[in-house]
Design a protein around this motif. Structure first.
Motif, PDB file in Angstrom:
ATOM      1  N   GLU A   1       0.835  -1.342   0.114  1.00 29.37           N
ATOM      2  CA  GLU A   1       0.048  -0.081  -0.160  1.00 29.37           C
ATOM      3  C   GLU A   1       0.901   1.283   0.020  1.00 29.37           C
ATOM      4  O   GLU A   1       0.628   2.273  -0.715  1.00 29.37           O
ATOM      5  N   THR A   2       1.773   1.298   0.658  1.00 24.23           N
ATOM      6  CA  THR A   2       2.935   2.368   0.932  1.00 24.23           C
ATOM      7  C   THR A   2       3.716   2.674  -0.516  1.00 24.23           C
ATOM      8  O   THR A   2       3.694   3.817  -1.149  1.00 24.23           O
TER       9      THR A   2
ATOM     10  N   LYS B   1       1.097   3.953  -2.941  1.00 21.36           N
ATOM     11  CA  LYS B   1       0.995   5.509  -2.817  1.00 21.36           C
ATOM     12  C   LYS B   1       2.091   6.201  -3.374  1.00 21.36           C
ATOM     13  O   LYS B   1       1.916   7.244  -4.038  1.00 21.36           O
ATOM     14  N   GLN B   2       3.211   5.583  -3.110  1.00 18.09           N
ATOM     15  CA  GLN B   2       4.606   6.427  -3.800  1.00 18.09           C
ATOM     16  C   GLN B   2       4.447   6.438  -5.330  1.00 18.09           C
ATOM     17  O   GLN B   2       4.733   7.370  -5.900  1.00 18.09           O
TER      18      GLN B   2
ATOM     19  N   PHE C   1       2.087   8.983  -6.264  1.00 19.95           N
ATOM     20  CA  PHE C   1       2.569  10.308  -5.900  1.00 19.95           C
ATOM     21  C   PHE C   1       3.484  10.764  -7.255  1.00 19.95           C
ATOM     22  O   PHE C   1       3.463  12.027  -7.785  1.00 19.95           O
TER      23      PHE C   1
ATOM     24  N   SER D   1      -4.258  10.904  -8.328  1.00 18.55           N
ATOM     25  CA  SER D   1      -5.229  10.902  -7.032  1.00 18.55           C
ATOM     26  C   SER D   1      -6.452  10.111  -7.365  1.00 18.55           C
ATOM     27  O   SER D   1      -6.593   9.496  -8.502  1.00 18.55           O
ATOM     28  N   GLU D   2      -7.326  10.065  -6.252  1.00 17.74           N
ATOM     29  CA  GLU D   2      -8.348   9.147  -6.192  1.00 17.74           C
ATOM     30  C   GLU D   2      -9.441   9.802  -7.466  1.00 17.74           C
ATOM     31  O   GLU D   2      -9.993   8.939  -7.992  1.00 17.74           O
TER      32      GLU D   2
ATOM     33  N   PHE E   1      -8.016   4.142  -5.583  1.00 15.87           N
ATOM     34  CA  PHE E   1      -6.755   3.353  -5.002  1.00 15.87           C
ATOM     35  C   PHE E   1      -6.932   2.044  -5.013  1.00 15.87           C
ATOM     36  O   PHE E   1      -6.556   1.033  -5.103  1.00 15.87           O
TER      37      PHE E   1
END
Length: 144
Positions: free
Chosen positions: A113-114, A117-118, A121, A126-127, A132
């Motif tokens: 998950e981390t 997100k990276q 980014f 974004s959503e 996600f």
């Protein structure tokens, strides 16, 4: 954009595909045979007139096609073909995402998950661009 004679076609693409292409090729894609994404464009051009339609939520990514390529392949893109183009770019995006998340998990024990997100980014996503949870499901199904 290049200096030679060309036409810009605005391809309707999904928001995450738009941002992915923007990151990979810049503000516009120049169609040519020496570039992966550019050669995909050249493969789908046709001389048969057709109506290029967008779907609600699509953004328009500029694609520059030189007159030389237009004379050879055409300037039209069928709506069915543009959907396939979107799917292929999405496939490349997801494969890169899986590789990134998988390597981070195996080599550095970073939670998936981390890493996801990276990854998002890095592409300024974004959503609003892509959910996600949709990508997490893809990772669970396809990442060992």
């Amino acid at each position: 954009m290049s200096d030679h004679s060309s036409v810009v076609i605005k391809f309707p693409v999904k928001p995450h595909v738009y941002k992915y292409l923007q990151n990979k090729v810049g503000e516009a894609l120049v169609a040519n045979k020496s570039d992966f994404f550019g050669s995909m464009v050249l493969d789908i051009l046709t001389k048969k007139p057709c109506d290029l339609q967008s779907v609600s939520g699509d953004l328009f990514f500029p694609v520059e096609v030189s007159l030389r390529y237009m004379e050879r392949g055409g300037i039209y893109i069928d709506s069915k073909i543009i959907r396939k183009f979107n799917m292929r770019i999405d496939d490349v995006f997801r494969e890169e995402m899986r590789t990134y998340v998988g390597l981070n998990y195996k080599a550095n024990h970073i939670p998936k998950e981390t890493s996801l997100k990276q990854f998002l980014f890095n592409y300024n996503m974004s959503e609003d661009d892509i959910k996600f949870e949709t990508l997490l499901k893809d990772l669970r199904r396809n990442l060992k």
